[in-house]
Design a protein around this motif. Structure first.
Motif, short mmCIF file in Angstrom:
data_model
loop_
_atom_site.label_atom_id
_atom_site.label_comp_id
_atom_site.label_asym_id
_atom_site.label_seq_id
_atom_site.Cartn_x
_atom_site.Cartn_y
_atom_site.Cartn_z
N GLU A 193 30.46 33.77 42.76
CA GLU A 193 31.76 33.62 42.09
C GLU A 193 31.63 32.80 40.81
N SER A 194 30.79 31.78 40.84
CA SER A 194 30.64 30.92 39.65
C SER A 194 30.11 31.71 38.46
N ALA A 195 29.20 32.65 38.69
CA ALA A 195 28.67 33.49 37.61
C ALA A 195 29.75 34.41 37.05
N ILE A 196 30.59 34.92 37.93
CA ILE A 196 31.69 35.80 37.50
C ILE A 196 32.69 35.00 36.67
N ARG A 197 33.06 33.79 37.15
CA ARG A 197 34.01 32.96 36.40
C ARG A 197 33.44 32.57 35.04
N LYS A 232 24.63 46.84 39.25
CA LYS A 232 23.66 45.81 38.86
C LYS A 232 24.18 44.88 37.77
N THR A 233 25.23 45.30 37.09
CA THR A 233 25.70 44.52 35.94
C THR A 233 27.18 44.19 36.06
N ARG A 280 34.26 44.22 37.00
CA ARG A 280 33.45 44.90 38.01
C ARG A 280 32.15 44.10 38.13
N ALA A 281 31.76 43.81 39.38
CA ALA A 281 30.62 42.92 39.59
C ALA A 281 29.75 43.43 40.74
N PRO A 282 28.46 43.04 40.70
CA PRO A 282 27.60 43.35 41.85
C PRO A 282 28.16 42.69 43.11
#
Length: 183
Positions: free
Chosen positions: A48-52, A26-27, A41-43
């Protein structure tokens, strides 16, 4: 239990290169390994934009951790006998601290384990079981105590938000100085 997706490597724009592992979590989390790899580590379905954006916001922290890893001398692998002795020494030191601080804080773990983890000093599971690295036994007692109290605080606050640090520093006002004793 889900199987994480295969690691992806990304280096968009000026972001530091990182390994992306997606799973049913979830986080977002970020780790710099002893080898100097950056792991995010990602949901599974997070954009992708939120991860970047997350990696960009943490780029200063990443740079500091990478520099810290470069300055750290390599640690030789202990023999099986050395590892067993280190685990025994860590257990003698850590278990009484967990008991002491559990009484002081009212935060009681469901279990305590000593492992040979190299990437983290301690962890608290979702079921409030604590794990500590046997390599803590090589550090000053004040630093070990800081790790113990840190993990106990995760029983009440599962993240590293402001409430977590307020709780932790309520018990150990000098937490940051103690934490600085660890490499």
């Amino acid at each position: 239990m889900s199987i994480p997706s295969a690691p992806e490597t990304a280096a968009p724009g000026s972001l530091p290169p990182y390994e992306l592992i997606r799973s049913d979590r979830k986080t977002l989390s970020l780790q710099v390994t002893r080898e100097g790899r950056v792991v995010v580590r990602a949901p599974r379905f997070l954009a992708e934009s939120a991860i970047r954006r997350f990696v960009r916001e943490k780029s200063g922290w990443i740079a500091r951790q990478l520099e810290r890893q470069r300055q750290r001398p390599p640690r030789p692998e202990p023999t099986a006998a050395e590892l067993a002795a280190l685990k025994a020494r860590a257990k003698e030191q850590i278990v009484p601290l967990v008991e002491l601080w559990s009484r002081r804080t009212g935060l009681v773990p469901t279990g305590v384990k000593i492992t040979a983890a190299r990437t983290r000093y301690g962890s608290c599971s979702g079921k409030n079981s604590l794990c500590f690295s046997c390599f803590l036994a090589d550090f000053p007692p004040q630093a070990v105590e800081a790790v113990v109290v840190h993990e106990l605080c995760h029983i009440k606050e599962k993240n590293h938000g402001p409430r977590f640090y307020a709780l932790l520093e309520g018990y150990l006002p000098d937490y940051r100085a103690r934490r600085a004793l660890l490499p």
